[in-house]
Design an enzyme around this catalytic site. Structure first.
Site, PDB file in Angstrom:
ATOM      1  N   LYS A 170       0.844  -1.195   0.000  1.00 35.19           N
ATOM      2  CA  LYS A 170       0.000   0.000   0.000  1.00 35.19           C
ATOM      3  C   LYS A 170       0.880   1.247   0.000  1.00 35.19           C
ATOM      4  CE  LYS A 170      -4.606   0.601   0.599  1.00 35.19           C
ATOM      5  NZ  LYS A 170      -5.680  -0.378   0.351  1.00 35.19           N
ATOM      6  N   GLY A 200     -21.592   5.474   4.830  1.00 34.83           N
ATOM      7  CA  GLY A 200     -20.761   5.991   3.739  1.00 34.83           C
ATOM      8  C   GLY A 200     -21.441   5.768   2.405  1.00 34.83           C
ATOM      9  N   GLY A 208     -20.607   6.595  -0.607  1.00 31.09           N
ATOM     10  CA  GLY A 208     -19.631   6.978  -1.615  1.00 31.09           C
ATOM     11  C   GLY A 208     -19.653   6.051  -2.820  1.00 31.09           C
TER      12      GLY A 208
HETATM   13  P1  NAI Z   1     -15.503   7.162  -1.094  1.00 29.46           P
HETATM   14  O1  NAI Z   1     -14.532   8.192  -0.639  1.00 29.46           O
HETATM   15  O2  NAI Z   1     -16.077   7.240  -2.456  1.00 29.46           O
HETATM   16  O3  NAI Z   1     -16.741   7.089  -0.080  1.00 29.46           O
HETATM   17  C1  NAI Z   1     -16.608   7.148   1.313  1.00 29.46           C
HETATM   18  C2  NAI Z   1     -17.844   7.896   1.840  1.00 29.46           C
HETATM   19  O4  NAI Z   1     -17.815   7.830   3.263  1.00 29.46           O
HETATM   20  C3  NAI Z   1     -17.888   9.369   1.443  1.00 29.46           C
HETATM   21  O5  NAI Z   1     -19.161   9.675   0.903  1.00 29.46           O
HETATM   22  C4  NAI Z   1     -17.634  10.109   2.758  1.00 29.46           C
HETATM   23  O6  NAI Z   1     -18.310  11.351   2.827  1.00 29.46           O
HETATM   24  C5  NAI Z   1     -18.204   9.116   3.757  1.00 29.46           C
HETATM   25  N1  NAI Z   1     -17.684   9.221   5.117  1.00 29.46           N
HETATM   26  C6  NAI Z   1     -16.421   9.532   5.525  1.00 29.46           C
HETATM   27  N2  NAI Z   1     -16.356   9.497   6.863  1.00 29.46           N
HETATM   28  C7  NAI Z   1     -17.587   9.141   7.317  1.00 29.46           C
HETATM   29  C8  NAI Z   1     -18.142   8.915   8.592  1.00 29.46           C
HETATM   30  N3  NAI Z   1     -17.408   9.063   9.704  1.00 29.46           N
HETATM   31  N4  NAI Z   1     -19.447   8.563   8.677  1.00 29.46           N
HETATM   32  C9  NAI Z   1     -20.208   8.420   7.571  1.00 29.46           C
HETATM   33  N5  NAI Z   1     -19.728   8.622   6.331  1.00 29.46           N
HETATM   34  C10 NAI Z   1     -18.440   8.968   6.204  1.00 29.46           C
HETATM   35  O7  NAI Z   1     -14.753   5.740  -0.851  1.00 29.46           O
HETATM   36  P2  NAI Z   1     -15.146   4.324  -1.466  1.00 29.46           P
HETATM   37  O8  NAI Z   1     -14.338   4.060  -2.684  1.00 29.46           O
HETATM   38  O9  NAI Z   1     -16.629   4.208  -1.511  1.00 29.46           O
HETATM   39  O10 NAI Z   1     -14.567   3.338  -0.354  1.00 29.46           O
HETATM   40  C11 NAI Z   1     -15.256   3.134   0.869  1.00 29.46           C
HETATM   41  C12 NAI Z   1     -14.428   2.232   1.771  1.00 29.46           C
HETATM   42  O11 NAI Z   1     -14.226   0.971   1.126  1.00 29.46           O
HETATM   43  C13 NAI Z   1     -13.034   2.777   2.094  1.00 29.46           C
HETATM   44  O12 NAI Z   1     -12.718   2.432   3.414  1.00 29.46           O
HETATM   45  C14 NAI Z   1     -12.122   2.025   1.113  1.00 29.46           C
HETATM   46  O13 NAI Z   1     -10.813   1.877   1.615  1.00 29.46           O
HETATM   47  C15 NAI Z   1     -12.839   0.673   1.050  1.00 29.46           C
HETATM   48  N6  NAI Z   1     -12.548  -0.067  -0.172  1.00 29.46           N
HETATM   49  C16 NAI Z   1     -12.798   0.512  -1.376  1.00 29.46           C
HETATM   50  C17 NAI Z   1     -12.532  -0.196  -2.539  1.00 29.46           C
HETATM   51  C18 NAI Z   1     -12.804   0.391  -3.880  1.00 29.46           C
HETATM   52  O14 NAI Z   1     -12.662  -0.344  -4.891  1.00 29.46           O
HETATM   53  N7  NAI Z   1     -13.230   1.641  -3.978  1.00 29.46           N
HETATM   54  C19 NAI Z   1     -11.973  -1.566  -2.511  1.00 29.46           C
HETATM   55  C20 NAI Z   1     -11.834  -2.097  -1.167  1.00 29.46           C
HETATM   56  C21 NAI Z   1     -12.091  -1.348  -0.047  1.00 29.46           C
HETATM   57  N1  PHE Z   2      -7.656   0.048  -2.906  1.00 23.41           N
HETATM   58  C1  PHE Z   2      -8.537  -1.043  -3.209  1.00 23.41           C
HETATM   59  C2  PHE Z   2      -8.430  -2.135  -2.135  1.00 23.41           C
HETATM   60  O1  PHE Z   2      -8.116  -1.842  -1.022  1.00 23.41           O
HETATM   61  C3  PHE Z   2      -8.405  -1.545  -4.626  1.00 23.41           C
HETATM   62  C4  PHE Z   2      -7.035  -2.070  -5.053  1.00 23.41           C
HETATM   63  C5  PHE Z   2      -6.806  -3.440  -5.053  1.00 23.41           C
HETATM   64  C6  PHE Z   2      -6.043  -1.223  -5.531  1.00 23.41           C
HETATM   65  C7  PHE Z   2      -5.592  -3.956  -5.507  1.00 23.41           C
HETATM   66  C8  PHE Z   2      -4.828  -1.746  -5.973  1.00 23.41           C
HETATM   67  C9  PHE Z   2      -4.607  -3.083  -5.972  1.00 23.41           C
HETATM   68  O2  PHE Z   2      -8.756  -3.292  -2.315  1.00 23.41           O
END
Ligand code: NAI
Ligand code: PHE
Length: 351
Positions: A78, A180, A182
């Site tokens: 990471k 969240g 997002g």
């Molecule tokens: P994002 O940034 O698009 O969405 C996160 C959302 O959570 C935002 O809308 C933000 O305003 C909200 N948020 C932040 N703090 C908060 C709180 N205390 N209470 C309520 N809402 C809050 O991020 P995304 O891509 O949706 O990822 C979400 C989670 O999933 C992260 O922890 C990320 O590391 C994890 N993740 C994401 C992957 C991906 O492919 N995007 C893959 C694996 C894990």
């Molecule tokens: N950041 C995402 C995760 O935590 C997606 C990711 C996977 C990015 C593998 C790079 C490599 O899973």
């Protein structure tokens, strides 16, 4: 910082300071046992640089477990770009280019991708100086955002968890709280609504919850009240570290199953959840959909059908982990780690 590195057990962590942005830069490669270290680039503000390094190291370790359980031929790594605050676009771009050159210097031993506060456009920027960035935009030859497939994987994981806890996979009327709204939480909420669940959403961004309220008719709760809200499934899809000795006793759910990386403040919190009678879907199992998407399409040349089959497989893997945990009287976190360590002990599968 010395303590973080001494206690971590990873292969190496590279550090740098970027004068123009004031960012500390970390690349943590935890394990290359199963293949090149893979894991996204997170851009975030931390209280201290040491907190950024700790986050990079812990997230890299989780990636090692994620790749091993998902059967992907990659190790765990990471990056963290610990920024002092919002950056001017040009300063941000130069920081990313410098990070890209550092990634490139590793010659492919580390492959990055999007993570919190970085996206496909940022991967296109990195791609100006290195080919080792997953998740570039489709227009630029990449597979685009991993978030929608992460949501699909989490959805299958929730179905499997509901089936295990309640004896039926039917989501009709099940109360699912998505923390969240997002890139992952939004599409997840939509799939859950379509499956008949009663979806409750929280987000610190009012705009985001309002959008889901308008389009899906979800119930909305205030941030931080997730822990006291009665529901069948609590799906943390925002930040990590939300579950600890103070929040776990407040939970009024039967299942915790969401996308957030490292939702447990420490590993022993898995045992606290078990003691509270809460079924926990380990993050590195249920949120593997993003890695399956990026690595499946971009490194392994999978078809959409192959990617979909692996996303469905997240549910099957979770069911096996739940059964093993029940049979052995251990936490699901512990059972999942055992699966990962068994794969790591065997080593890479012959290709
Ligand atoms: P994002 O940034 O698009 O969405 C996160 C959302 O959570 C935002 O809308 C933000 O305003 C909200 N948020 C932040 N703090 C908060 C709180 N205390 N209470 C309520 N809402 C809050 O991020 P995304 O891509 O949706 O990822 C979400 C989670 O999933 C992260 O922890 C990320 O590391 C994890 N993740 C994401 C992957 C991906 O492919 N995007 C893959 C694996 C894990
Ligand atoms: N950041 C995402 C995760 O935590 C997606 C990711 C996977 C990015 C593998 C790079 C490599 O899973």
């Amino acid at each position: 910082m010395e303590d973080v590195l001494r206690q971590w057990g990873g292969e190496y962590a590279l550090t740098a300071y970027d004068e123009p942005s004031g960012a500390y830069m970390f690349i943590a490669v935890h394990s290359t046992r199963l293949g090149p270290g893979a894991g996204g680039t997170r851009m975030k503000t931390y209280a201290t640089p040491g907190d950024g390094l700790l986050d990079a190291c812990r997230l890299a370790e989780a990636m090692t477990l994620k790749m091993a359980v998902a059967g992907l031929p990659m190790g765990g790594a990471k990056s963290v770009l610990a920024v002092p605050g919002e950056l001017d676009p040009e300063v941000r771009r130069n920081l990313l280019l410098r990070h890209g050159r550092n990634v490139h210097a590793l010659g492919g031993a580390y492959r990055t991708g999007p993570d919190m506060n970085t996206n496909s456009a940022d991967m296109d920027t990195l791609n100006e100086v290195t080919p080792y960035a997953f998740g570039r935009s489709v227009a630029n030859g990449g597979s685009g955002s991993s978030a929608p497939d992460t949501a699909v994987g989490v959805f299958h994981g929730i179905v499997a968890s509901v089936a295990h806890a309640f004896g039926s996979a039917d989501l009709t009327g099940r109360r699912v709280l998505v923390q969240g709204a997002g890139a992952v939480g939004g599409p997840l909420a939509e799939m859950l609504v379509k499956a008949g669940a009663h979806v409750i959403v929280s987000d610190v961004s009012l705009e985001r919850v309002e959008a889901l309220y308008d389009t899906l008719g979800v119930e909305v709760v205030a941030p931080a009240s997730e822990f006291d809200t009665e529901c069948d499934v609590y799906a943390p899809c925002a930040t990590g570290g939300v579950l600890d000795a103070t929040t776990i006793p407040r939970l009024r759910c039967r299942i915790v199953a969401g996308a957030a990386n490292n939702p447990l403040s420490q590993r022993s919190d898995g045992e606290l959840l078990r003691a509270a009678g809460i079924l926990y879907a380990p993050d590195f199992v249920i949120n593997a959909g993003g890695g399956i998407h990026l690595i499946g399409y971009e490194a392994l040349g999978w078809t959409t059908e192959q990617v979909e089959a692996h996303l469905i497989g997240i549910g099957t893997t979770l069911t096996e982990i739940y059964r093993a945990a029940d049979a052995e009287g251990i936490s699901t976190e512990e059972a999942a780690e055992r699966v990962a360590h068994a794969r790591l002990a065997v080593g890479p599968s012959p290709s």
